[in-house]
Design a protein around this motif. Structure first.
Motif, PDB file in Angstrom:
ATOM      1  N   LYS A  53       0.822  -1.223   0.000  1.00  0.00           N
ATOM      2  CA  LYS A  53       0.000   0.000   0.000  1.00  0.00           C
ATOM      3  C   LYS A  53       0.854   1.270   0.000  1.00  0.00           C
ATOM      4  CE  LYS A  53      -4.114   0.082   1.426  1.00  0.00           C
ATOM      5  NZ  LYS A  53      -5.412   0.136   2.072  1.00  0.00           N
ATOM      6  N   PRO A  54       1.873   1.388   0.873  1.00  0.00           N
ATOM      7  CA  PRO A  54       2.716   2.598   0.796  1.00  0.00           C
ATOM      8  C   PRO A  54       3.455   2.718  -0.534  1.00  0.00           C
ATOM      9  CG  PRO A  54       3.086   1.468   2.872  1.00  0.00           C
ATOM     10  CD  PRO A  54       2.217   0.586   2.040  1.00  0.00           C
ATOM     11  N   ARG A  55       3.872   1.580  -1.100  1.00  0.00           N
ATOM     12  CA  ARG A  55       4.571   1.609  -2.385  1.00  0.00           C
ATOM     13  C   ARG A  55       3.647   2.114  -3.479  1.00  0.00           C
ATOM     14  NH1 ARG A  55       6.132  -3.412  -2.494  1.00  0.00           N
ATOM     15  NH2 ARG A  55       4.370  -4.176  -3.667  1.00  0.00           N
ATOM     16  N   GLU A  56       2.384   1.686  -3.460  1.00  0.00           N
ATOM     17  CA  GLU A  56       1.425   2.153  -4.463  1.00  0.00           C
ATOM     18  C   GLU A  56       1.107   3.634  -4.285  1.00  0.00           C
ATOM     19  OE1 GLU A  56      -1.867  -0.516  -4.087  1.00  0.00           O
ATOM     20  OE2 GLU A  56      -0.872  -2.077  -5.258  1.00  0.00           O
ATOM     21  N   GLN A  57       1.052   4.101  -3.053  1.00  0.00           N
ATOM     22  CA  GLN A  57       0.811   5.529  -2.807  1.00  0.00           C
ATOM     23  C   GLN A  57       1.965   6.376  -3.326  1.00  0.00           C
ATOM     24  OE1 GLN A  57       0.169   5.672   1.397  1.00  0.00           O
ATOM     25  NE2 GLN A  57      -2.013   5.186   1.242  1.00  0.00           N
ATOM     26  N   VAL A  58       3.185   5.905  -3.110  1.00  0.00           N
ATOM     27  CA  VAL A  58       4.354   6.632  -3.606  1.00  0.00           C
ATOM     28  C   VAL A  58       4.352   6.626  -5.134  1.00  0.00           C
ATOM     29  CG1 VAL A  58       6.874   6.615  -3.735  1.00  0.00           C
ATOM     30  CG2 VAL A  58       5.736   6.248  -1.553  1.00  0.00           C
ATOM     31  N   ALA A  59       4.045   5.490  -5.733  1.00  0.00           N
ATOM     32  CA  ALA A  59       4.014   5.402  -7.197  1.00  0.00           C
ATOM     33  C   ALA A  59       2.950   6.328  -7.775  1.00  0.00           C
ATOM     34  CB  ALA A  59       3.761   3.965  -7.629  1.00  0.00           C
ATOM     35  N   LEU A  60       1.786   6.381  -7.129  1.00  0.00           N
ATOM     36  CA  LEU A  60       0.726   7.271  -7.593  1.00  0.00           C
ATOM     37  C   LEU A  60       1.137   8.735  -7.461  1.00  0.00           C
ATOM     38  CD1 LEU A  60      -2.181   7.651  -8.606  1.00  0.00           C
ATOM     39  CD2 LEU A  60      -2.901   7.616  -6.219  1.00  0.00           C
ATOM     40  N   GLY A  61       1.782   9.067  -6.354  1.00  0.00           N
ATOM     41  CA  GLY A  61       2.258  10.436  -6.179  1.00  0.00           C
ATOM     42  C   GLY A  61       3.290  10.826  -7.223  1.00  0.00           C
ATOM     43  N   LEU A  62       4.193   9.905  -7.539  1.00  0.00           N
ATOM     44  CA  LEU A  62       5.185  10.178  -8.582  1.00  0.00           C
ATOM     45  C   LEU A  62       4.521  10.334  -9.942  1.00  0.00           C
ATOM     46  CD1 LEU A  62       8.042   7.738  -7.549  1.00  0.00           C
ATOM     47  CD2 LEU A  62       8.099  10.219  -7.492  1.00  0.00           C
ATOM     48  N   TYR A  63       3.536   9.491 -10.230  1.00  0.00           N
ATOM     49  CA  TYR A  63       2.838   9.591 -11.505  1.00  0.00           C
ATOM     50  C   TYR A  63       2.111  10.928 -11.627  1.00  0.00           C
ATOM     51  CZ  TYR A  63      -0.287   8.661 -15.377  1.00  0.00           C
ATOM     52  OH  TYR A  63      -0.950   8.746 -16.567  1.00  0.00           O
ATOM     53  N   GLN A  64       1.432  11.322 -10.534  1.00  0.00           N
ATOM     54  CA  GLN A  64       0.700  12.589 -10.576  1.00  0.00           C
ATOM     55  C   GLN A  64       1.641  13.781 -10.684  1.00  0.00           C
ATOM     56  OE1 GLN A  64      -1.643  12.238  -7.032  1.00  0.00           O
ATOM     57  NE2 GLN A  64      -3.341  11.232  -8.092  1.00  0.00           N
ATOM     58  N   ALA A  65       2.814  13.679 -10.083  1.00  0.00           N
ATOM     59  CA  ALA A  65       3.788  14.768 -10.205  1.00  0.00           C
ATOM     60  C   ALA A  65       4.346  14.835 -11.623  1.00  0.00           C
ATOM     61  CB  ALA A  65       4.920  14.577  -9.206  1.00  0.00           C
ATOM     62  N   ARG A  66       4.492  13.691 -12.243  1.00  0.00           N
ATOM     63  CA  ARG A  66       5.054  13.630 -13.592  1.00  0.00           C
ATOM     64  C   ARG A  66       4.021  13.992 -14.657  1.00  0.00           C
ATOM     65  NH1 ARG A  66       9.899  13.697 -16.148  1.00  0.00           N
ATOM     66  NH2 ARG A  66       9.843  12.374 -17.960  1.00  0.00           N
ATOM     67  N   HIS A  67       2.746  13.674 -14.406  1.00  0.00           N
ATOM     68  CA  HIS A  67       1.664  13.923 -15.360  1.00  0.00           C
ATOM     69  C   HIS A  67       0.584  14.772 -14.704  1.00  0.00           C
ATOM     70  CE1 HIS A  67       3.500  10.070 -16.614  1.00  0.00           C
ATOM     71  NE2 HIS A  67       3.369  10.587 -17.816  1.00  0.00           N
ATOM     72  N   PRO A  68       0.835  16.061 -14.548  1.00  0.00           N
ATOM     73  CA  PRO A  68      -0.181  16.909 -13.910  1.00  0.00           C
ATOM     74  C   PRO A  68      -1.422  17.011 -14.788  1.00  0.00           C
ATOM     75  CG  PRO A  68       1.577  18.257 -14.791  1.00  0.00           C
ATOM     76  CD  PRO A  68       1.999  16.821 -14.966  1.00  0.00           C
ATOM     77  N   ALA A  69      -2.557  17.214 -14.156  1.00  0.00           N
ATOM     78  CA  ALA A  69      -3.808  17.358 -14.894  1.00  0.00           C
ATOM     79  C   ALA A  69      -3.733  18.630 -15.728  1.00  0.00           C
ATOM     80  CB  ALA A  69      -4.987  17.410 -13.946  1.00  0.00           C
ATOM     81  N   VAL A  70      -3.925  18.467 -17.014  1.00  0.00           N
ATOM     82  CA  VAL A  70      -3.834  19.600 -17.930  1.00  0.00           C
ATOM     83  C   VAL A  70      -5.229  20.196 -18.076  1.00  0.00           C
ATOM     84  CG1 VAL A  70      -3.269  20.316 -20.268  1.00  0.00           C
ATOM     85  CG2 VAL A  70      -1.943  18.528 -19.158  1.00  0.00           C
ATOM     86  N   GLU A  71      -5.327  21.494 -17.810  1.00  0.00           N
ATOM     87  CA  GLU A  71      -6.611  22.166 -17.962  1.00  0.00           C
ATOM     88  C   GLU A  71      -6.774  22.520 -19.434  1.00  0.00           C
ATOM     89  OE1 GLU A  71      -8.724  26.180 -16.431  1.00  0.00           O
ATOM     90  OE2 GLU A  71      -7.497  25.070 -15.004  1.00  0.00           O
TER      91      GLU A  71
END
Length: 99
Positions: A53-71
């Motif tokens: 679970k912590p590994r998946e949270q870190v991976a999700l955080g890295l993904y979101q930092a790398r691919h920010p939501a584009v408006e």
């Protein structure tokens, strides 16, 4: 109180999963490089098993930092839409008054 970031808690757990077996192996007077190698293998296996679970949270955080939501909408889109709606409403009102 602020929550601890996922990457920080995951990193602390990983270090502990390496340091505890290393300390135990060194206390058993095993050669330092063999102890370090075995402790690293133990740490990797334990973190894979118990830190999903912590590994998946870190991976999700890295993904979101790398691919920010584009408006996709233009910054002025809302005001333009409002003025178009207002103009259309005014035209409809004038048309009704003319009938």
């Amino acid at each position: 109180m602020k929550a601890v970031p996922a990457w920080l808690s995951y990193s602390v757990y990983r270090v502990l999963l390496f340091a505890v077996p290393l300390t135990l192996l060194l206390a058993l007077q095993i050669t330092w490089w063999v102890a370090a190698l075995v402790a690293a293998l133990i740490g990797v296996c334990l973190s894979y098993l118990f830190l999903r679970k912590p590994r998946e949270q870190v991976a999700l955080g890295l993904y979101q930092a790398r691919h920010p939501a584009v408006e996709t909408a233009h910054p002025d889109a809302e005001s333009e839409d409002a003025s178009i709606d207002r103009a259309a409403g005014d035209a409809l009102q004038r048309e009704r008054q003319g009938e």
